[in-house]
Design an enzyme around this catalytic site. Structure first.
Site, PDB file in Angstrom:
ATOM      1  N   HIS A   1      -9.438  -1.684   4.543  1.00 60.05           N
ATOM      2  CA  HIS A   1      -8.395  -0.761   4.214  1.00 60.05           C
ATOM      3  C   HIS A   1      -7.333  -1.420   3.012  1.00 60.05           C
ATOM      4  O   HIS A   1      -6.796  -2.553   3.281  1.00 60.05           O
ATOM      5  CB  HIS A   1      -7.572  -0.259   5.300  1.00 60.05           C
ATOM      6  CG  HIS A   1      -6.747   1.137   4.919  1.00 60.05           C
ATOM      7  ND1 HIS A   1      -5.666   1.055   4.295  1.00 60.05           N
ATOM      8  CD2 HIS A   1      -7.124   2.435   5.042  1.00 60.05           C
ATOM      9  CE1 HIS A   1      -4.950   2.185   3.988  1.00 60.05           C
ATOM     10  NE2 HIS A   1      -6.037   3.147   4.370  1.00 60.05           N
TER      11      HIS A   1
ATOM     12  N   GLU B   1      -4.355  -1.003   2.334  1.00 62.53           N
ATOM     13  CA  GLU B   1      -2.943  -1.386   2.936  1.00 62.53           C
ATOM     14  C   GLU B   1      -3.198  -2.791   3.692  1.00 62.53           C
ATOM     15  O   GLU B   1      -2.332  -3.494   3.451  1.00 62.53           O
ATOM     16  CB  GLU B   1      -2.422  -0.255   4.008  1.00 62.53           C
ATOM     17  CG  GLU B   1      -1.133  -0.475   4.343  1.00 62.53           C
ATOM     18  CD  GLU B   1      -0.567   0.341   5.468  1.00 62.53           C
ATOM     19  OE1 GLU B   1       0.047  -0.258   6.463  1.00 62.53           O
ATOM     20  OE2 GLU B   1      -0.929   1.518   5.370  1.00 62.53           O
TER      21      GLU B   1
END
Length: 332
Positions: A132, A134
């Site tokens: 991901h 993030e």
């Protein structure tokens, strides 16, 4: 022909959070101030409708900075709301690029929490999903090897840190509260000296949207979440809905993805939207149900959100028109 009655439990809060609103606003303001093209590294937020709307205004999305042609190096490049590793702004500076960081302030807070753990001599355990953006950004704040990713309770039971007495954890901001609690419980059982971050890592918007879905899910025949398959917070909402009592949870990006032939006999529908999904798609879906059912909308509101994150200082002298604002807040 008489339409079947259908109750739609519409969750609040839903849709855009303050961090997403700010990121979209940064791109729109940059286009107004500097003109097209404005480059954006990766999707500014995980939503195709938003990305296409920004492309129509003159934004150009790239995967990496080397895709920006030399003749456009004076044009801004915006980093997405998910955050980036430290290597990305360093690369931008090496290329003499003008960049604007749209990282959500709550993601930046997690970066600071991770760096604080490291400064205090702790190895960092990051609870999140591999790949991901993030997670890539948070891991990229610290030197290689300083962070261990923990995705599941099984991972938590398996990891073997070099110094079990010197650990600190942080979490991805968009996780399921329950799943994260289970992982933390396993880690705390194994490593009682492990230090928590100074403040909660899972952001207010994630928690609020999950709380509203939990309330609306009980007894729902179907629960629709508006969001993208690569949106972590949207995928978690589907899981939360089914766990809280919905007979079925389903992620859709537009009304055209609803499997109408499979849902002719429903009587209670839950409806919410992930933090990067615009309200205009929620309206589109309600209208699509009104065409087929006799719809009553009930609100399931569990919190009021008043958060507002200011944009970069260099953009604060630009004003948005009402049409710009409608796009930024997802209503157009």
């Amino acid at each position: 022909m008489m339409k079947r009655p259908l109750t739609i439990r519409l969750c609040g809060p839903r849709g855009f959070c303050a961090g997403v609103d700010r990121a979209i606003q940064i791109v729109v303001l940059a286009l107004k101030k500097y003109g097209a093209p404005v480059y954006v590294r990766h999707e500014i937020v995980h939503n195709r409708y938003v990305v296409e709307g920004l492309q129509a205004r003159g934004a150009v999305f790239v995967e990496e900075l080397d895709e920006i042609p030399p003749e456009h190096h004076a044009q801004p490049v915006v980093f997405s709301a998910h955050g980036v590793p430290k290597s990305v702004p360093a690369d931008a500076e090496a290329r003499n690029l003008f960049y604007l960081d749209a990282t959500c302030p709550l993601v930046s807070k997690v970066h600071k929490q991770a760096m604080r753990h490291q400064r205090q001599g702790r190895h960092v355990l990051l609870i999140g999903h591999a790949g991901h953006p993030e997670v890539i950004g948070t891991m990229g704040q610290l030197p290689e090897g300083a962070v261990t990713l923990v995705e599941t309770e099984e991972d938590a039971a398996r990891i073997a840190p070099a110094d079990p007495q010197a650990l600190g954890f942080v979490t991805q901001t968009t996780l399921s509260v329950e799943d994260t609690a289970g992982i933390i419980k396993v880690l705390q059982g194994r490593f009682p000296q492990m230090q928590a971050p100074a403040a909660e890592s899972i952001c207010y918007a994630t928690t609020n949207r999950q709380d509203a879905v939990k309330e609306a899910a009980v007894g729902a025949d179907l629960f629709l979440i508006v969001g993208a398959p690569n949106s972590s917070n949207s995928m978690r909402l589907v899981e939360v809905a089914e766990r809280a009592g919905a007979a079925r949870g389903l992620l859709v990006q537009r009304a055209s993805e609803i499997p109408w032939g499979e849902i002719e006999d429903i009587s209670v529908l839950g409806l919410s939207a992930g933090a990067s999904a615009p309200e205009i798609i929620v309206d589109e879906i309600i209208d699509a149900f009104r065409e087929r059912f006799d719809v009553t909308v009930e609100l399931a509101v569990t919190a009021e959100e008043t958060e507002n994150f200011p944009v970069n200082r260099v953009l604060r002298d630009i004003e948005l028109t009402p049409a710009d604002m409608a796009f930024v807040n997802g209503s157009a």
